[in-house]
Scaffold this motif. Structure first.
Motif, PDB file in Angstrom:
ATOM      1  N   PRO A  19      38.418 -23.494  28.846  1.00  0.00           N
ATOM      2  CA  PRO A  19      37.855 -22.017  29.066  1.00  0.00           C
ATOM      3  C   PRO A  19      38.703 -20.863  28.917  1.00  0.00           C
ATOM      4  O   PRO A  19      38.322 -19.710  28.819  1.00  0.00           O
ATOM      5  N   GLN A  22      39.829 -20.548  25.207  1.00  0.00           N
ATOM      6  CA  GLN A  22      38.545 -20.480  24.320  1.00  0.00           C
ATOM      7  C   GLN A  22      39.105 -21.409  23.375  1.00  0.00           C
ATOM      8  O   GLN A  22      38.713 -21.088  22.235  1.00  0.00           O
ATOM      9  N   THR A  34      41.297 -23.839  17.418  1.00  0.00           N
ATOM     10  CA  THR A  34      40.298 -22.769  17.504  1.00  0.00           C
ATOM     11  C   THR A  34      39.066 -23.252  16.862  1.00  0.00           C
ATOM     12  O   THR A  34      39.016 -24.409  16.324  1.00  0.00           O
ATOM     13  N   PRO A 109      30.295 -19.773  26.424  1.00  0.00           N
ATOM     14  CA  PRO A 109      31.058 -20.841  26.743  1.00  0.00           C
ATOM     15  C   PRO A 109      31.776 -20.573  28.196  1.00  0.00           C
ATOM     16  O   PRO A 109      31.800 -19.295  28.477  1.00  0.00           O
ATOM     17  N   LYS A 111      34.262 -19.799  30.870  1.00  0.00           N
ATOM     18  CA  LYS A 111      35.312 -18.768  30.916  1.00  0.00           C
ATOM     19  C   LYS A 111      36.542 -19.302  31.932  1.00  0.00           C
ATOM     20  O   LYS A 111      37.813 -18.964  32.075  1.00  0.00           O
ATOM     21  N   GLU A 221      28.629 -11.977  24.765  1.00  0.00           N
ATOM     22  CA  GLU A 221      29.624 -13.212  24.695  1.00  0.00           C
ATOM     23  C   GLU A 221      28.799 -14.510  24.326  1.00  0.00           C
ATOM     24  O   GLU A 221      29.343 -15.438  24.233  1.00  0.00           O
ATOM     25  N   LYS A 223      27.333 -16.976  21.952  1.00  0.00           N
ATOM     26  CA  LYS A 223      27.923 -17.650  20.633  1.00  0.00           C
ATOM     27  C   LYS A 223      26.683 -18.511  19.871  1.00  0.00           C
ATOM     28  O   LYS A 223      26.067 -19.068  20.866  1.00  0.00           O
ATOM     29  N   TYR A 229      31.339 -26.974  22.306  1.00  0.00           N
ATOM     30  CA  TYR A 229      31.548 -26.194  23.492  1.00  0.00           C
ATOM     31  C   TYR A 229      31.029 -27.379  24.634  1.00  0.00           C
ATOM     32  O   TYR A 229      31.518 -27.003  25.858  1.00  0.00           O
ATOM     33  N   GLN A 310      31.089 -17.755  33.527  1.00  0.00           N
ATOM     34  CA  GLN A 310      31.855 -16.369  32.950  1.00  0.00           C
ATOM     35  C   GLN A 310      32.553 -15.534  33.851  1.00  0.00           C
ATOM     36  O   GLN A 310      33.787 -15.140  33.645  1.00  0.00           O
TER      37      GLN A 310
END
Ligand SMILES: [Zn+2]
Ligand SMILES: [Zn+2]
Length: 346
Positions: A19, A22, A34, A109, A111, A221, A223, A229, A310
């Motif tokens: 997290p 990322q 990534t 996702p 954080k 944010e 996604k 994830y 988050q």
């Protein structure tokens, strides 16, 4: 949607989502990847598949854990193993293959990490002498789990008009009389509103008040959902259907539209006369929001602590322990008694 393997592109070991960065980090060979790199690897290793195949392939990678104690259904990827139920702590959980269902469309996702969540929990419980010992026990704190909570998000268009009966009242007086003047109007407000992602809770188990308290989430944010994830986390399967949750979303949207229209009447008071607003749902997304959660049992009651995965916002209530209250009561009594005795003797 790309379906990614939760395996390290470098060495093939199980890989977890980190997290903080990322990225996907491999504990085994130390590599970091990534989303783009993971996708590249996945593209190279997979053949073309259609949407339905992707849906099936995505769900193929999940298992569910069914809790026979509280009925919770928790999804995890096949490499993340659940040993207890995140809702009630019971170890009576059965691993099942997902039979049918819908893969999520969008996700925020995580954080913050499990360490962040444990630290926040310890901070909340610090300097609370009357707190039962269960809330200090490491074995309970270690049960903090990262879980994605399911939501339905609707795009809704509201069109039409609403008519209000409005009044303006004014008062004045002269040397003889006091006057009151009431002006009455009929006011029709036309409106067109576009709402994006009106949220409705898709989990009956995760308490609404709890979710309200750890909100807001930053939807910028969001996604596109990817199975990768979920690596290292759990996800609750929705148990409130898209149609049932829409009833609540629709009601909330209607109330907001009427309130906005009412604000446009510019009179002292207004009462709805005729509401001709029509709501149309243009699309629905199934989304997942990140929450760290731990449930601690004390005197047959479960106390939930939750942290926004988050923003880090944390909520939870701590009961007062009976044993702890008696012990502290005795200590205070003895100390006070000794002080009084000293004062008398000196
Ligand atoms: Zn590796
Ligand atoms: Zn359970």
């Amino acid at each position: 949607m790309e379906v990614l393997d939760n395996k390290c592109p470098g060495c093939g070991a199980k890989i977890n989502f980190n997290p903080v960065n990322q990225t996907w980090d491999c504990d085994y060979c130390g590599s970091k990847f990534t989303l783009e790199e993971m996708q590249k690897y996945s593209n190279a290793s997979s053949v073309e598949v259609n949407t339905e195949q992707i849906q099936n392939k995505t769900l193929d990678k999940f298992v569910t854990y069914h809790c026979s104690n509280c009925g919770a259904e928790i999804m995890a990827d096949e490499t993340t193993v659940a040993t207890f139920c995140v809702y009630c702590g019971s170890t009576a959980i059965l691993k099942e293959k997902i039979e049918n269902g819908r893969a999520p469309d969008l996700i925020i996702p995580f954080k913050n990490t499990k360490e962040d969540a444990s630290k926040a929990f310890s901070n909340v419980t610090r300097y609370k002498p009357l707190m039962p010992k269960e809330f200090r026990q490491l074995k309970n704190i270690e049960k903090i789990s990262g879980i994605y909570i399911p939501f339905w998000a609707y795009d809704i268009v509201c069109d039409g008009n609403v008519t209000f009966s409005c009044t303006d009242t004014s008062h004045w007086s002269d040397s003889k009389y006091r006057y009151t003047k009431v002006d009455r109007y009929s006011s029709t407000i036309e409106g067109h509103f576009d709402y994006e992602k009106v949220l409705a809770d898709a989990s009956s188990r995760f308490k609404d008040e709890l979710m309200d308290s750890i909100e807001p989430f930053d939807y910028q944010e969001l996604k596109e959902y990817n199975h990768a994830y979920l690596a290292g986390f759990f996800a609750e399967k929705y148990d409130v259907s898209e149609d049932n949750a829409y009833i609540r979303a629709k009601e909330r949207t209607m109330n907001t539209c009427v309130e906005l229209a009412q604000g446009e009447t510019h009179h002292q008071s207004s009462i709805i006369n005729n509401n001709q607003f029509n709501l149309v749902k243009s699309s629905t997304n199934y989304i997942m929001l990140p929450v760290w959660m731990v449930n601690i049992k004390y005197k047959d009651k479960l106390y939930t602590f939750a942290m926004n995965g988050q923003s880090g916002k944390m909520v939870g209530d701590i009961p007062i322990g009976i044993k702890e209250t008696i012990i502290w009561g005795l200590i205070i009594f003895i100390v006070t008694f000794l002080i009084c005795l000293l004062v008398v003797l000196l």
